[in-house]
Design an enzyme around this catalytic site. Structure first.
Site, mmCIF file in Angstrom:
data_model
loop_
_atom_site.group_PDB
_atom_site.id
_atom_site.type_symbol
_atom_site.label_atom_id
_atom_site.label_comp_id
_atom_site.label_asym_id
_atom_site.label_seq_id
_atom_site.Cartn_x
_atom_site.Cartn_y
_atom_site.Cartn_z
ATOM 1 N N ASP A 75 0.863 -1.179 0.000
ATOM 2 C CA ASP A 75 0.000 0.000 0.000
ATOM 3 C C ASP A 75 0.898 1.227 0.000
ATOM 4 O O ASP A 75 1.701 1.411 0.923
ATOM 5 C CB ASP A 75 -0.856 -0.031 1.283
ATOM 6 N N ASP A 115 -2.827 4.724 -2.312
ATOM 7 C CA ASP A 115 -3.766 5.395 -1.415
ATOM 8 C C ASP A 115 -4.137 6.789 -1.941
ATOM 9 O O ASP A 115 -3.243 7.535 -2.357
ATOM 10 C CB ASP A 115 -3.058 5.525 -0.053
ATOM 11 N N GLU A 125 -6.526 4.224 -5.575
ATOM 12 C CA GLU A 125 -7.750 4.545 -4.835
ATOM 13 C C GLU A 125 -8.204 5.927 -5.288
ATOM 14 O O GLU A 125 -7.520 6.917 -5.049
ATOM 15 C CB GLU A 125 -7.487 4.551 -3.323
ATOM 16 N N HIS A 167 -11.011 -1.883 4.475
ATOM 17 C CA HIS A 167 -10.778 -1.485 5.867
ATOM 18 C C HIS A 167 -11.420 -0.148 6.223
ATOM 19 O O HIS A 167 -11.344 0.279 7.362
ATOM 20 C CB HIS A 167 -9.269 -1.408 6.103
ATOM 21 N N ASP A 168 -11.997 0.536 5.234
ATOM 22 C CA ASP A 168 -12.665 1.823 5.498
ATOM 23 C C ASP A 168 -14.184 1.686 5.469
ATOM 24 O O ASP A 168 -14.888 2.667 5.722
ATOM 25 C CB ASP A 168 -12.269 2.852 4.422
HETATM 26 C C1 GLC Z 1 -7.367 6.060 2.402
HETATM 27 C C2 GLC Z 1 -7.210 4.859 3.292
HETATM 28 C C3 GLC Z 1 -7.668 5.219 4.676
HETATM 29 C C4 GLC Z 1 -6.788 6.329 5.182
HETATM 30 C C5 GLC Z 1 -6.780 7.514 4.227
HETATM 31 C C6 GLC Z 1 -5.659 8.449 4.524
HETATM 32 O O1 GLC Z 1 -8.669 6.425 2.202
HETATM 33 O O2 GLC Z 1 -7.883 3.777 2.748
HETATM 34 O O3 GLC Z 1 -7.676 4.141 5.547
HETATM 35 O O4 GLC Z 1 -7.244 6.758 6.434
HETATM 36 O O5 GLC Z 1 -6.593 7.110 2.887
HETATM 37 O O6 GLC Z 1 -4.430 7.883 4.201
#
Ligand code: GLC
Length: 550
Positions: free
Chosen positions: A100, A201, A243, A317-318
Site C-alpha cells: 500500500d 492510497d 484509490e 478497511h474503510d
Molecule cells: C485512504 C485509506 C484510509 C486512510 C486515508 C488516509 O482512504 O484507505 O484508511 O485513512 O486514505 O491515508
C-alpha cells in the site's frame, strides 16, 4: 481469457489489515509472521495476491496511513527480514504481495517534516505545502477528511501547513520534483524486494491545488502518474490499483486504458455512496435503492468494457461489513453473504476480498469506548458539538464506522478467536464463537466453501473474464439479474436482493445449466427464495432453449 492477458485480470486479490489478521508474538497486534502462518489458508481459498495495508514505520495515528519511513517496517509488524520472508513464502505458494503506497501525505514524524518545520530555508521545507498567515485565520475554509480545518498553524514558522487528513498527516508537495524523486526511489526499493504490485492510497488527491480548493483530479494529476509509471513500475508485470474517490468512468478509462501508461485499474466508489443522503457525508444515512445499485454497477461494466478494467469490491478497511450493510446479518446471514458474492463475482474485473468477508463476518457495532478509529472518535466529538444527539451519532457510527471491519479475524471459537494469545488492540466481535474459519473450512454449506467454489469457477469460466454485460429486468425492484455473453457462452446471474419470495425473470435456462447457487437445491423454475442467487451457464449454440426454465 483473452490471449496474453496480464495475470491480474484473472486473479483474486485478498486484502489484509495486518493489525487485525494474525498476531504471532502475543502483543495483541497482528504482524507479518502471523500472515506467514496463514498463507496456506489463503492459498487454499484460491488467493493470487495479497494487498497488505501499510506496514511501514509509522506512529500509527491513522493505523499506518501516516508513514515515517517508506523503506522500513514498523516494529509492531516485524522487521524488513520478516517482510522479505513473507514475500518469499507467499511466492512459493504462487501468491504475490501488493504493498500500500501512501504518497499523498507522510507522517508529521517523518524526518522530512521534522526538517521542514525547522525553518523556511530548510531544504525539506518545500516538501510540504505552506501558507503564511496569522493565528486563527487559516488561508481558507477547507476541511480535513478527519474533521477540523485542513490547515494547521506552526507558530515557529508563522505558517500554516496543509493536510487533507489528520494533523499528523501533512500533505506532500508533489509540485516539488525532489519529492517525486524520493517517492520513486522508495517504490523502486520495494520493486527490487520482489513485491507483486501496489495499491495507491488516495492517489487522485496528490495533485491538489489548495488555493483553488481543488483536492482530487488536480490539473497535473495524470502528468505525475505517467511520470511515476515511467520511473518505477512501467513495463513490469506488476499490478497497480489506484484509490480514486473522484473517478467517473471517463476518468477511470484514462487511468486503466489497456494501451495506457498509468495503472492496471482503480477503485471507484460510486456504488459505495448510494446509501448516504445526497449532498451529505457518509454518516448521513439513507436506505439503498436497488435500482440505483443496478444502474451504477451496470454503467461501470458497460463503460469500461474493452477500454479499461474494473476492480470489484464490497468491502475494505474503510467500509462497513457488506453482509450487515446490504445483506442481512440476522436470520439470512449466510444466504445473503453468498448472494452478494454471487452478484459481484459474475461481473467483469478483478475481485478483492477483504479479510473475513469470506466467512460472512459482520459489523461490530461497539460502544464508543471500544472504538479505536481516529475518524470515528473525531466525528463523535464534532457532531456532539454541532448538536447531534448521541443516539443519532452512534447510529451513524454503527452503520458506517471503520472499526466495524477492523475487528480481529475470526479464526477459531477459542480465546480471542485465535487471533492473539495477548490482549487484542481492538475487541473481537463477540459472535466469533458462531462465525469463524475453523468451523467453516470443512463445512460444504459454509460461506467460506461457497467463496472458494465461486473463486475457482470464476477462474475457469472464460465468459466471466470477457463476456459483454447486459442488465436484465432493469425495472425490477427486488432482483438484480444480468447476463454476460462472449459469443460462445452466456452466463446468467440472478440474485434476489431481499428476504422475500419473488418471481425471477423468465430465462432460456435449464436445471443442468446451474453452475452454482446458494441453496442446497437449485431454484424451482423462476421462483426465488429469500436472497437466492444463481449462476447459469449456457452454450449459445444450443438448439432449442426452453423458455421459462424447467
Ligand atoms: C485512504 C485509506 C484510509 C486512510 C486515508 C488516509 O482512504 O484507505 O484508511 O485513512 O486514505 O491515508
Amino acid at each position: 481469457m483473452e490471449h496474453n492477458a496480464p495475470w491480474w485480470k484473472n486473479a483474486l486479490i485478498y486484502q489484509i489489515y495486518p493489525r487485525s489478521f494474525q498476531d504471532s508474538d502475543g502483543d495483541g497486534v497482528g504482524d507479518l509472521n502471523g500472515i506467514v502462518q496463514r498463507l496456506d489458508y489463503l492459498a487454499d481459498l484460491g488467493v493470487d495476491a495479497i494487498w497488505l495495508c501499510p506496514v511501514y514505520r509509522s506512529p500509527q495515528d491513522d493505523n499506518g496511513y501516516d508513514i515515517s519511513d517508506y523503506c522500513d517496517i514498523d516494529p509492531v509488524f516485524g522487521t524488513l527480514a520478516d517482510m522479505e520472508r513473507l514475500i518469499r513464502e507467499a511466492g512459493q505458494r504462487g501468491i504475490r504481495i501488493i504493498m500500500d503506497l501512501v504518497l499523498n501525505h507522510s507522517s508529521d514524524e517523518h524526518p522530512w517534516f521534522i526538517e521542514a518545520k525547522k525553518s523556511r530555508e530548510n531544504p525539506y521545507h518545500g516538501f510540504y505545502i505552506w501558507r503564511d498567515g496569522v493565528p486563527d485565520a487559516p488561508p481558507n475554509d477547507m476541511k480535513a477528511c478527519f474533521g477540523g480545518s485542513a490547515w494547521t498553524w506552526v507558530p515557529e514558522l508563522r505558517q500554516y501547513y496543509f493536510h487533507q487528513f489528520s494533523v499528523k498527516q501533512p500533505d506532500l508537495n508533489w509540485d516539488n520534483s525532489a519529492v517525486r524523486q524520493q517517492i520513486y526511489g522508495a517504490i523502486n526499493f520495494w520493486i527490487k524486494k520482489g513485491v507483486g504490485g501496489f495499491r495507491l492510497d488516495v492517489i487522485d488527491q496528490i495533485a491538489k491545488v489548495p488555493d483553488e480548493k481543488i483536492t482530487n483530479n488536480g490539473p497535473m494529476l495524470h502528468t505525475y502518474i505517467r511520470e511515476m509509471n515511467r520511473a518505477t513500475f512501467g513495463g513490469t508485470d506488476l499490478v497497480t490499483v489506484g484509490e480514486t474517490w473522484g473517478a467517473t468512468p471517463e476518468i477511470a478509462r484514462r487511468y486503466s486504458d489497456p494501451a495506457g501508461d498509468e495503472f492496471s485499474m482503480v477503485f471507484q466508489f460510486e456504488h459505495i455512496g448510494l446509501d448516504q443522503k445526497p449532498g451529505g457525508e457518509k454518516w448521513d444515512l439513507a436506505p439503498l435503492r436497488l435500482q440505483d445499485l443496478k444502474q451504477v454497477l451496470s454503467k461501470w461494466q458497460t463503460e469500461l468494457y474493452c477500454r479499461g478494467w474494473n476492480s470489484l469490491f464490497w468491502n475494505n478497511h474503510d467500509l462497513p461489513r457488506i453482509v450487515s450493510r446490504w445483506g442481512n446479518d440476522g436470520a439470512y446471514r449466510e444466504a445473503s453473504a453468498k448472494m452478494l458474492a454471487t452478484l459481484l463475482y459474475g461481473l467483469q474485473g478483478t475481485p478483492y476480498i477483504y479479510q473475513g468477508e469470506e466467512l460472512g463476518m459482520t459489523n461490530a457495532c461497539f460502544p464508543l469506548e471500544d472504538c479505536r478509529d481516529i475518524e470515528t472518535l473525531n466525528l463523535y466529538k464534532e457532531r456532539l458539538e454541532k448538536g447531534y444527539s448521541e443516539e443519532e451519532i452512534m447510529r451513524s457510527i454503527h452503520a458506517k464506522g471503520r472499526d466495524n471491519a477492523r475487528t480481529p479475524m475470526q479464526w477459531t471459537a477459542g480465546p480471542n478467536a485465535g487471533f492473539t494469545t495477548g490482549n487484542p488492540w481492538i475487541r473481537v466481535n463477540p459472535n466469533y464463537r458462531q462465525i469463524n474459519a475453523e468451523q467453516q473450512i470443512g463445512e460444504p454449506g459454509s460461506v467460506y466453501s461457497y467463496y472458494k467454489r465461486l473463486i475457482a469457477l470464476r477462474k475457469e469460466t472464460p465468459v466471466v473474464q470477457n463476456g459483454r454485460y447486459e442488465l436484465l429486468c432493469p425495472e425490477d425492484t427486488s432482483i438484480f439479474a444480468y447476463k454476460r455473453d462472449d459469443g460462445a457462452n452466456t452466463l446468467y446471474v440472478v440474485c434476489n436482493f431481499y428476504d422475500e419470495h419473488v418471481e425471477g425473470p423468465l430465462l432460456p435456462v435449464q436445471d443442468e445449466d446451474v453452475l452454482i447457487s446458494n441453496y442446497p437445491d437449485p431454484p424451482a423454475g423462476s421462483h426465488l427464495r429469500p436472497y437466492e442467487a444463481v449462476w447459469y451457464l449456457c452454450r449459445n449454440d444450443r438448439v432449442t432453449p426452453v423458455l421459462g426454465g424447467r
